[in-house]
Scaffold this active site. Structure first.
Site: not given
Length: 476
Positions: A38, A79, A220
């Protein structure tokens, strides 16, 4: 069957990073049992990933078996902004404002440079900060700001992450950075591209349109919204990753094991490989041995029938990357020799779907079990026959023989499949032309011994993808 003669079915994915980027280390990791490497595009420059890609391909030539490469895109990281005087302490029950004002924050407010969050949130919505360590509840939505109440307080530093578990955000899964990384990864020739923070099926469709078949798409699962539409998302994906870190931030912790088992079962039902990831051997970042709880965690993923288990920081930045791979391989091999594991694999076989290919692989499972066959050889063009055979979780290894290097590499993540590339063959007209060479290959790879039964599956006439229609019993 002893550990030394056992052919591990569960695949291992290892993340490369500062601790594991030299050609020597990459080769050592492959030797230790890594099947898929990965490349984490949340860190590192394109030049770094290019060098790692080249080192993996060099290691592949040395170990003599296909190795796959997965490029993991960062996705939209949300964020907070910066603070005027360093970290602040948020106190439970106190108000705190999140707004679009770029002025450095204070104990009363901070910039949230994501107008899409402010527009999508509603009174009662929750925001999780710093991997869920702090929790805010939206009290009021005003122009350009959210007025919240601190539910769980603590220290908040600048640029910490924001998760919004109960709101589907109107943001794409691919940022501008992701698109550049996507193009670069495709130019390298990676085998898989992993999408982060997928919320809806359309996110996967967009990635497929960009890839155009040049790389397989791994979705994912780390947002509750993706779990809500799991069946459609799995159908559109080439593989699934249960990314338990972020999923565990947005879901209550006790829901994560349930989500993991549900995702593994759905992926297997739809014939999609599934990777279980995050914090599997976390303590091995600093320690040469894992905790017993971590060993149990990896074992449970194997007992559930996961195609692959993944190492993140353990191999990317830890002190013991080779040891982490080795212990993961040992855990998987040991579980796979347990009678209870075998019974679970047999009990959980999905119902057949009523196609010719389905009937053939069902027959192969039954014949191989009855004869105690040592290998099932699948001659495959696009990999579909091997994937479908793996869905059955047969009692013996699957030798997938293909003329296409990219197909062999994509099969590296699939449970129980040992891919092998052969030179492009003429279009065989009979199974006899394929059976003997397949059995000989299984023998040379030590997947069986001389005289063992080998089951061979193929589509005839040979050379047409997706046409598995023939079964032959031969001996090595």
């Amino acid at each position: 069957m002893t550990s030394s003669s056992h052919h591990r079915r569960t695949r291992i994915v290892a993340t490369l990073g500062p601790a594991s980027s030299s050609p020597e280390m990459i080769f050592a990791l492959a030797e230790a049992g890594v099947n898929v490497f990965r490349l984490n595009f949340s860190h590192g420059a394109h030049e770094d990933h290019g060098e790692r890609h080249a080192a993996i391909r060099a290691a592949e030539a040395k170990v003599g078996r296909p190795l796959a490469i997965l490029a993991d895109l960062q996705g939209p990281k949300l964020r907070v902004g910066v603070f005027e005087n360093g970290p602040v302490i948020l106190e439970e029950g106190k108000p705190f404002r999140l707004d679009l004002d770029r002025t450095p924050g204070t104990v009363d407010r901070v910039c949230l440079p994501h107008p899409e969050i402010i527009s999508a949130a509603k009174p009662g919505s929750h925001l999780l900060l710093d991997d869920g360590k702090l929790k805010l509840r939206v009290v009021n939505v005003i122009e350009g700001a959210l007025e919240t109440e601190v539910v769980i307080g603590g220290k908040l530093s600048e640029r910490k992450g924001v998760n919004v578990p109960d709101v589907t955000l109107p943001i794409p899964a691919l940022t501008e950075k992701d698109r550049k990384d996507f193009d670069f990864a495709l130019s390298l020739g990676v085998d898989f591209i992993a999408l982060s923070f997928v919320q809806r099926p359309e996110d996967v469709e967009e990635a497929r349109n960009i890839a155009k078949g040049r790389a397989a798409i791994v979705t994912k699962l780390e947002k509750p919204q993706a779990m809500d539409d799991l069946e459609r998302i799995v159908r559109l994906s080439d593989a699934i990753m249960v990314a338990r870190g972020d999923l565990g931030v947005e879901l209550p912790p006790e829901e994560v094991p349930v989500a993991q088992k549900r995702a593994i079962a759905e992926a297997r039902r739809q014939c999609r490989p599934v990777i279980v990831a995050t914090q599997m051997l976390e303590s091995m970042i600093e320690s040469p041995t894992p905790t017993r709880a971590e060993v149990s965690d990896v074992s449970n993923a194997v007992y559930d029938g996961a195609d692959a288990v993944m190492l993140s920081a353990e191999s990317a930045a830890g002190k013991y990357p080779i040891e982490a791979v080795s212990i993961m391989a040992r855990i998987a091999s040991r579980v796979e020799q347990d009678v209870e594991w075998r019974l679970r694999m047999d009990r959980s076989r999905p119902k057949p779907e009523g196609t010719v290919q389905d009937a053939i692989v069902q027959a192969a499972w039954q014949v191989s079990t009855a004869l105690n066959a040592r290998t099932i050889g699948v001659r495959t063009q696009g990999g579909g026959g091997a994937l479908r055979m793996a869905r059955e979780r047969p009692h013996c290894p699957i030798l997938a023989v293909t003329p296409h290097q990219e197909v062999a590499r994509r099969l590296c993540v699939v449970w129980g499949v040992f891919p092998q590339v052969v030179e492009k063959e003429h279009i065989a007209q009979s199974i006899e032309e394929l059976a003997a060479p397949t059995a000989a290959m299984a023998l040379s790879m030590k997947l069986c011994r001389s005289g063992d039964h080998v089951i061979v599956l193929a589509g005839l006439p040979y050379g047409v993808a997706g046409s598995t229609n023939t079964l032959r019993i031969t001996t090595a």
